[in-house]
Write an enzyme that holds these catalytic residues in place. Structure first.
Site, PDB file in Angstrom:
ATOM      1  N   ASP A 129      53.609  58.700   1.715  1.00 28.03           N
ATOM      2  CA  ASP A 129      55.207  58.840   1.342  1.00 28.03           C
ATOM      3  C   ASP A 129      55.946  60.039   2.582  1.00 28.03           C
ATOM      4  O   ASP A 129      57.209  59.497   2.812  1.00 28.03           O
ATOM      5  CB  ASP A 129      55.070  59.627   0.075  1.00 28.03           C
ATOM      6  CG  ASP A 129      54.656  58.657  -1.006  1.00 28.03           C
ATOM      7  OD1 ASP A 129      54.536  57.484  -0.702  1.00 28.03           O
ATOM      8  OD2 ASP A 129      54.199  59.092  -2.016  1.00 28.03           O
ATOM      9  N   SER A 136      54.623  51.440   9.335  1.00 28.11           N
ATOM     10  CA  SER A 136      53.587  50.463   8.982  1.00 28.11           C
ATOM     11  C   SER A 136      52.351  50.611  10.005  1.00 28.11           C
ATOM     12  O   SER A 136      52.741  50.796  11.331  1.00 28.11           O
ATOM     13  CB  SER A 136      53.658  49.062   8.989  1.00 28.11           C
ATOM     14  OG  SER A 136      52.675  48.191   8.721  1.00 28.11           O
ATOM     15  N   THR A 184      35.690  37.608  61.131  1.00 27.94           N
ATOM     16  CA  THR A 184      36.518  36.507  60.077  1.00 27.94           C
ATOM     17  C   THR A 184      35.018  35.764  59.616  1.00 27.94           C
ATOM     18  O   THR A 184      34.217  35.588  60.539  1.00 27.94           O
ATOM     19  CB  THR A 184      37.597  35.622  60.664  1.00 27.94           C
ATOM     20  OG1 THR A 184      37.053  34.861  61.775  1.00 27.94           O
ATOM     21  CG2 THR A 184      38.612  36.500  60.827  1.00 27.94           C
ATOM     22  N   HIS A 185      35.023  35.242  58.508  1.00 32.36           N
ATOM     23  CA  HIS A 185      33.702  34.584  57.969  1.00 32.36           C
ATOM     24  C   HIS A 185      32.392  35.463  58.381  1.00 32.36           C
ATOM     25  O   HIS A 185      31.388  34.777  58.537  1.00 32.36           O
ATOM     26  CB  HIS A 185      33.507  33.178  58.599  1.00 32.36           C
ATOM     27  CG  HIS A 185      34.789  32.382  58.408  1.00 32.36           C
ATOM     28  ND1 HIS A 185      35.051  31.659  57.448  1.00 32.36           N
ATOM     29  CD2 HIS A 185      35.813  32.275  59.309  1.00 32.36           C
ATOM     30  CE1 HIS A 185      36.165  30.797  57.479  1.00 32.36           C
ATOM     31  NE2 HIS A 185      36.702  31.126  58.688  1.00 32.36           N
ATOM     32  N   SER A 315      18.090  58.880  48.853  1.00 32.55           N
ATOM     33  CA  SER A 315      16.938  58.324  48.368  1.00 32.55           C
ATOM     34  C   SER A 315      16.138  59.215  47.870  1.00 32.55           C
ATOM     35  O   SER A 315      15.988  60.207  48.260  1.00 32.55           O
ATOM     36  CB  SER A 315      16.288  57.295  49.465  1.00 32.55           C
ATOM     37  OG  SER A 315      15.177  56.655  49.062  1.00 32.55           O
ATOM     38  N   ASN A 323      23.844  57.294  51.600  1.00 28.25           N
ATOM     39  CA  ASN A 323      24.179  56.083  51.156  1.00 28.25           C
ATOM     40  C   ASN A 323      25.838  56.139  50.814  1.00 28.25           C
ATOM     41  O   ASN A 323      26.432  57.122  50.540  1.00 28.25           O
ATOM     42  CB  ASN A 323      23.593  55.538  49.584  1.00 28.25           C
ATOM     43  CG  ASN A 323      22.387  55.401  49.868  1.00 28.25           C
ATOM     44  OD1 ASN A 323      21.680  54.793  50.763  1.00 28.25           O
ATOM     45  ND2 ASN A 323      21.367  55.607  48.658  1.00 28.25           N
TER      46      ASN A 323
END
Length: 459
Positions: A129, A136, A184-185, A315, A323
């Site tokens: 109330d 809602s 590239t590639h 490691s 790493n």
């Protein structure tokens, strides 16, 4: 334990907790998984509940005396002081009703306590109330989603992403005259500068910042005031606008009342849109982090054109190994965000009639995407990007041995002869210059004049 009641009857609740009967029922009925509602979302609920009571006081719906207790409880909630009272899981009703009531009950009971009343009595502050007046679950949950996402993007993601962009831009300028071989590639290509390579990363992040800033205003539209189905039943005609204005004032973000509450409840297109932009950012960061770890691979048997900071042993079995851990953490974040977007996309497509009932899972995944990207950008910047250095010796070795420098001869002797030079040099293990001279296509001075990496990179 204490006894609390709702429309279904009486139930026991832990005496030290501020939540009530409906929250307790949710804990029993939805003991699914470990994922609870994010504290950022709960904080946003505190903001909207504070805005709602301020508005209801202005409209003469709630007394100032009651409001003062509610406001104090809301302020404690916003400050994170009541976080221990929000244990509900993500996996509940798709409208988030249980979480809305969890908030209502906590604010109500804390307000009652501040007023000197008895927890669970619902006097002088009732969870429905008074705390939930003019609201809602169907309009409060999407409103909280928008507030949370907008605040996190504004105060966390954009600043951290901007810092990373600035660091990479600084590196781009620092490396502007370091000529290296392009790829590239995954094969050797013509040269560029290390600075040019990094400028690509800067442009990607600039584009992402533009996209984020473009979609951010869609989150400013708030569903609050639509109540159950979007009609605004049981609200004052001025409630939606006034409440949105209060939310804007409380957050410093220009939130406003959505012009169409039916869409605001039935669909969550803004969340899908924002998630899509975050997915794009994840794709960009994935490319950048991958490039950097490949360029830093080695130290003796990899590409090794750049050196990244050594932050920790890499490691448990190989002594001295270091790493690219920041890249690995970043890329894991990226795949999580991309997965989150898939979940959000599917959930966003599932609205039926006047309500989408996948809101909690959408909220959870979007919030996770924002804070993961924010944290990852900060971590990658602080522990990797700022410390990147060029390995000039390796860069020069690759550049001087590359067969793709032959591309500069295309306009002088033609593609076919240039290709013949490259193939001969590769097959016989000689330099391009040696192959060109043996074939008699150029003199030594002509070759030196034509094959100049500086002329090939536009600096």
């Amino acid at each position: 334990m204490r006894k609390e009641s709702d429309s279904m009857g009486t139930i026991e609740v832990p005496s030290e907790k501020y939540y009530g009967a409906q929250s307790q029922r949710s804990l029993i009925n939805f003991a699914i998984g470990r994922e609870t509602m994010p504290p950022e979302l709960i904080r946003a609920f505190g903001v909207l509940k504070k805005a709602a009571v301020l508005t209801n006081v202005e409209l003469g719906k709630v007394s100032q005396e009651k409001a003062n207790f509610i406001l104090k409880a809301c302020e404690e909630l916003i400050a994170g002081k009541l976080n221990d009272h929000f244990p509900l899981k993500i996996w509940q009703t798709g409208s988030g009703t249980q979480t809305n009531m969890n908030v209502n009950e906590v604010i109500s009971n804390r307000a009652i306590e501040l007023a000197g009343g008895k927890l669970g009595s619902k006097e002088p502050v009732h969870p429905n109330d008074h705390v939930n007046m003019s609201q809602s679950s169907n309009d409060t949950f999407p409103t909280a989603m928008h507030i949370t996402a907008a605040e996190m993007i504004t105060h966390q993601l954009i600043p951290n992403l901007t810092v990373l962009r600035d660091t990479l831009e600084k590196k781009s300028k620092e490396f502007s005259e370091i000529i290296k071989i392009g790829r590239t590639h995954l094969q050797d290509a013509v040269p560029l500068t290390l600075g040019q390579e990094f400028s690509g990363y800067v442009a990607q992040l600039n584009h992402n910042l533009e996209a984020i800033n473009d979609v951010l205003p869609t989150l400013y539209r708030l569903a609050l005031g639509g109540t159950a189905v979007g009609t605004g039943l049981n609200t004052h005609p001025q409630f939606a606008k006034k409440a949105a204005d209060h939310i804007a004032e409380l957050t410093g973000i220009p939130f406003y009342s959505a012009s169409n509450k039916f869409a605001a409840l039935a669909a969550n297109d803004e969340i899908v849109l924002v998630s899509g932009v975050l997915k794009t950012l994840a794709c960009s960061l994935m490319k950048i982090a991958n490039d950097i770890r490949w360029l830093a691979s080695g130290p003796r048997c990899g590409i090794g054109e750049i050196v990244i900071p050594e932050n920790e042993p890499g490691s448990s079995i190989m002594p001295g190994k270091v790493n690219p851990t920041q890249s690995e953490a970043m890329t894991m974040v990226c795949v999580q965000v991309i997965g989150n977007d898939t979940t959000i996309t599917i959930a966003g497509s599932q609205g039926n009639f006047e309500l989408n009932v996948y809101k909690p899972v959408m909220a959870y995944n979007l919030i996770q995407s924002i804070y993961l990207l924010s944290d990852a950008c900060r971590s990658f910047n602080d522990h990797c990007a700022v410390g990147i250095k060029p390995n000039q010796e390796k860069i020069n070795d690759y550049l001087n041995n590359s067969l793709m420098l032959v591309t500069a001869l295309n306009q002088i002797i033609g593609y076919d002869k240039a290709s013949e030079i490259a193939k001969k040099a590769y097959k016989e293990g000689t330099t391009l210059k040696e192959a060109a001279l043996q074939l008699g296509y150029l003199t030594a001075s002509e070759f030196d004049k034509a094959v100049d990496p500086k002329k090939m990179v536009a600096i």
